[in-house]
Every structure is written in C-alpha cells, then in structure tokens.
Design an enzyme around this catalytic site. Structure first.
Site, PDB file in Angstrom:
ATOM      1  N   CYS A 143       7.830  -4.957  14.976  1.00 16.49           N
ATOM      2  CA  CYS A 143       7.659  -4.293  16.124  1.00 16.49           C
ATOM      3  C   CYS A 143       6.248  -4.742  16.574  1.00 16.49           C
ATOM      4  CB  CYS A 143       7.409  -2.928  15.772  1.00 16.49           C
ATOM      5  SG  CYS A 143       8.920  -2.287  15.128  1.00 16.49           S
ATOM      6  N   CYS A 203       3.062   8.439   1.292  1.00 17.04           N
ATOM      7  CA  CYS A 203       3.628   7.667   2.147  1.00 17.04           C
ATOM      8  C   CYS A 203       4.044   6.247   1.303  1.00 17.04           C
ATOM      9  CB  CYS A 203       3.011   7.393   3.403  1.00 17.04           C
ATOM     10  SG  CYS A 203       3.782   6.056   4.537  1.00 17.04           S
ATOM     11  N   CYS A 257       2.703  -3.471  15.666  1.00 13.99           N
ATOM     12  CA  CYS A 257       2.419  -2.866  14.232  1.00 13.99           C
ATOM     13  C   CYS A 257       1.780  -4.063  13.438  1.00 13.99           C
ATOM     14  CB  CYS A 257       3.888  -2.640  13.618  1.00 13.99           C
ATOM     15  SG  CYS A 257       3.874  -2.368  11.888  1.00 13.99           S
ATOM     16  N   GLU A 300       0.850  -1.200   0.016  1.00 14.42           N
ATOM     17  CA  GLU A 300      -0.098  -0.054  -0.132  1.00 14.42           C
ATOM     18  C   GLU A 300       0.960   1.237   0.098  1.00 14.42           C
ATOM     19  OE1 GLU A 300      -2.427  -0.617   3.630  1.00 14.42           O
ATOM     20  OE2 GLU A 300      -0.947   0.835   4.813  1.00 14.42           O
ATOM     21  N   CYS A 344       7.072  -7.192   6.746  1.00  8.18           N
ATOM     22  CA  CYS A 344       8.210  -6.388   7.442  1.00  8.18           C
ATOM     23  C   CYS A 344       8.834  -7.538   8.274  1.00  8.18           C
ATOM     24  CB  CYS A 344       7.898  -5.276   8.108  1.00  8.18           C
ATOM     25  SG  CYS A 344       9.396  -4.598   9.105  1.00  8.18           S
ATOM     26  N   CYS A 402      -0.732   1.583   9.495  1.00 10.55           N
ATOM     27  CA  CYS A 402       0.323   0.926   8.552  1.00 10.55           C
ATOM     28  C   CYS A 402      -0.064  -0.445   8.292  1.00 10.55           C
ATOM     29  CB  CYS A 402       1.529   1.247   8.913  1.00 10.55           C
ATOM     30  SG  CYS A 402       2.687   0.160   9.329  1.00 10.55           S
TER      31      CYS A 402
HETATM   32  S1  SF4 Z   1       6.704  -0.151  12.398  1.00  8.07           S
HETATM   33 FE1  SF4 Z   1       5.834  -2.079  11.566  1.00  8.07          FE
HETATM   34  S2  SF4 Z   1       6.721  -1.665   9.407  1.00  8.07           S
HETATM   35 FE2  SF4 Z   1       7.831  -0.434  10.621  1.00  8.07          FE
HETATM   36  S3  SF4 Z   1       9.880  -1.565  11.136  1.00  8.07           S
HETATM   37 FE3  SF4 Z   1       8.307  -1.830  12.887  1.00  8.07          FE
HETATM   38  S4  SF4 Z   1       7.212  -3.876  12.056  1.00  8.07           S
HETATM   39 FE4  SF4 Z   1       8.254  -3.114  10.316  1.00  8.07          FE
END
Ligand code: SF4
Length: 343
Positions: A117, A106, A120, A93, A113, A333
């Site tokens: 995190c 963005c 996230c 996206e 990923c 996100c």
């Molecule tokens: S916030 Fe989400 S997209 Fe960004 S580095 Fe951490 S896990 Fe990856």
C-alpha cells in the site's frame, strides 16, 4: 538451516506428536499445554511435573523460544512497541495498546508485506518472508510477559497481510482461541486485511466469529488503485461480496477501515458514498486520519476530518474516528522495524 519447530506454535496436536515421539503417554501433551499456554512457561526445566527425559527431548527437538525483545519504545499515551529479533536475524514488531477498560495487542503476520500500500512504511520494502505460527504466538507471549497477563483483545493489524499467510495465521488463531490453549474468545480477535478476497473466503470457512476488518480506503476502484498496487488489489465489488458472505455465514458485523488521505479520498462525495456502502453492508466504519510516514500522502486538516465524520454520522453510518495512538514514539506500522534495519 533452521529446522526445529517453534514450541509455542505446535499446539495441542503438535504436543501429542512430541509426547508420542518421546515415548511418553499422551497425557503429557496436556501437561505441556498447561505450562506453555496457561502458565506461559516456555523453559522445559521449569515444568516440574514433566520427567527429565521428556524435558531433554523437548529441548533437543524444538526451539523453546525463538525470538528476543531487542527494543521497547513507549509513547506518552502508554502505547508500547516491542521490536522482536527472530532466529534468522529478521525483525518484527508487536504493539501493546492500553485503554481504560482493556489492553489490546497488535500482532504482525509477515516480515515486510507484499501488498505495498503506497501510504504504508511496512510495505515499502516488499515481503521478506511469512511468519510461522510460533513466531506470532511468541509476540503474544512477549507482550503478556511485559504486562503480566494475557491481553483482552488481539488484532492482527501489524506488519503484513495475514490472509496471504493463511495457514500459519489460522494455526495461530486456533492456539489463541482453543479453550485448552490461550482460550481467548474469537469475538475478541480482529483479523485485518487489505481486501484479499480469497483469504476472506478462507476465513469464512473457519466458521468462527472473528471480527473481520477490511481496509477499503476508497469508494471506487480508480481511487483505490492510487493507494494499493495492482498485484493484490481486488475490486470493491468483489470485496463487498466476500464481506456479505462473511456477515451472513458468521453473523458478525464487518469493520471497514478507511485511512483518510488529504486530497485523495477525503471529499464530501466520498463520505456520502462510504456511508451508503456501510449502511448496505451493515458495517462499522473506522476512520483513520493518515499518520504521515514520509510518503507522497498527507494527513487531512482537522476540519476536513471532522467534516468527513459529520457527513457519515448525519447519513446514519456507524463510525468511529481512530486517532493513531503512539504517534509520538516511532509512529505508524512498520516504522520501528525500519528505523532499526536501516541503521
Ligand atoms: S497497510 Fe501495509 S502492512 Fe497492511 S497490507 Fe498494506 S502494505 Fe501491507
């Protein structure tokens, strides 16, 4: 297996190689760059000053447009999230964020990923694959078609840890900023990272004045370990050292991103320590109250958020409170992609 290179990711050097391979004079590369990057035309049949043989060669030897918009969700605030389906069926996206004075795009750098995190949605399923440079450029291309022009600012803050896909990200940064290609000022580009120290050093080596945004999220390593898993987490001391090098070599103020998580990193003492870190770094702080995404974390109350901000301000830290735009569409996100791929 897909082997054709993506046209918009080839850049001027790639266009030169394409022209030479087609037996065309080198100036054809400049003409092609005009069409692709200045006029934002990807269909060779519309490139009227190119010979028909070269148009056929381009179509046979490159993927002129490798992605399609499969969903467009707009929030009341005007933020638009585009879900793009890639040629291998994966989805990614990009977000169009309007404000009174400018439009910001963005962009994503990976499918999924690897950092993971814990707050996230994008990191919840791990890394699927890195995006190619052309797939990042096509996000810019699709977004520009939607708004009818290039954006004022580009932030690499979408899905993925861009500095773990450094080669492709650096190629995209080159295409976006080169005067003969998209020609956006590097000062209008933000490269965001979860604190990947080797990547920050590689970005420093590029020597261009991009804005570096580092997601700190904590003022000590014990709290940070609750938020970011071990594999790609560096100590705060190492991250700040790399930020200092960046500031001293590039001459740009670093931004520290701090996602406020209720009961985790939102107490008064954390605010005071964050102010001290930011002042020592000559850094700006972006405070981001957590946008709940179904994880174990909660957003602090508005009183806690305001108090945290006030402590930073009274300690003379340079702070901006960034309320999530677009939380009324598909939230933060990665969630748009997940809602699609999970259905
Ligand atoms: S916030 Fe989400 S997209 Fe960004 S580095 Fe951490 S896990 Fe990856």
């Amino acid at each position: 297996m897909i082997t054709k290179p993506i046209l918009s990711g080839l850049g001027l050097d790639g266009f030169k190689e394409l022209a030479i391979a087609a037996g065309e004079p080198a100036f054809r590369a400049g003409q092609l760059a005009q069409w692709v990057y200045k006029k934002r035309i990807l269909d060779p049949d519309k490139m009227v000053n190119l010979p028909s043989g070269f148009k056929i060669f381009i179509k046979e030897n490159s993927d002129c447009c490798s992605s399609v918009i499969t969903q467009n969700s707009k929030s009341d605030g005007g933020t638009e999230k585009l879900l793009l389906t890639l040629r291998d069926g994966n989805a990614v996206e990009m977000v169009i964020i309007p404000s009174p004075k400018r439009i910001t795009f963005c962009l994503s750098t990976q499918v999924g990923c690897p950092v993971g995190c814990r707050f996230c949605a994008s990191g919840a399923d791990g890394l699927v694959r890195n995006l190619q440079c052309g797939e990042m450029i096509e996000q810019l291309w699709h977004g520009s078609n939607v708004i009818g022009r290039l954006p004022d600012n580009v932030v690499f803050m979408g899905i993925g840890e861009g500095l773990l896909n450094f080669k492709q990200l650096a190629a995209a940064l080159e295409i976006i900023t080169d005067p003969e290609m998209f020609a956006l000022s590097p000062r209008r580009i933000v490269v965001s990272t979860s604190g990947h120290v080797p990547g920050i050093r590689q970005l420093t080596e590029l020597g261009k004045p991009f804005t570096l945004a580092v997601s700190l999220h904590a003022v000590n390593d014990a709290v940070r370990a609750k938020i970011i898993p071990d594999q790609f987490r560096y100590s705060i001391a190492e991250i700040l050292e790399a930020c200092t090098e960046y500031r001293e070599k590039i001459g740009r103020m670093v931004t520290l991103e701090y996602t406020l998580l209720a009961g985790v990193n939102d107490d008064d003492s954390a605010a005071r320590q964050l102010a001290a870190i930011a002042r020592a770094q000559h850094a700006k702080i972006n405070l981001i109250p957590y946008n709940e995404t179904g994880t174990e974390f909660k957003r602090p109350t508005i009183n806690t958020i305001r108090r945290f901000q006030q402590i930073l301000e009274s300690a003379h830290a340079n702070v901006t409170l960034r309320m999530e735009k677009g939380s009324d569409t598909n939230a933060a996100c990665g969630q748009l992609r997940r809602s699609q791929t999970n259905s």
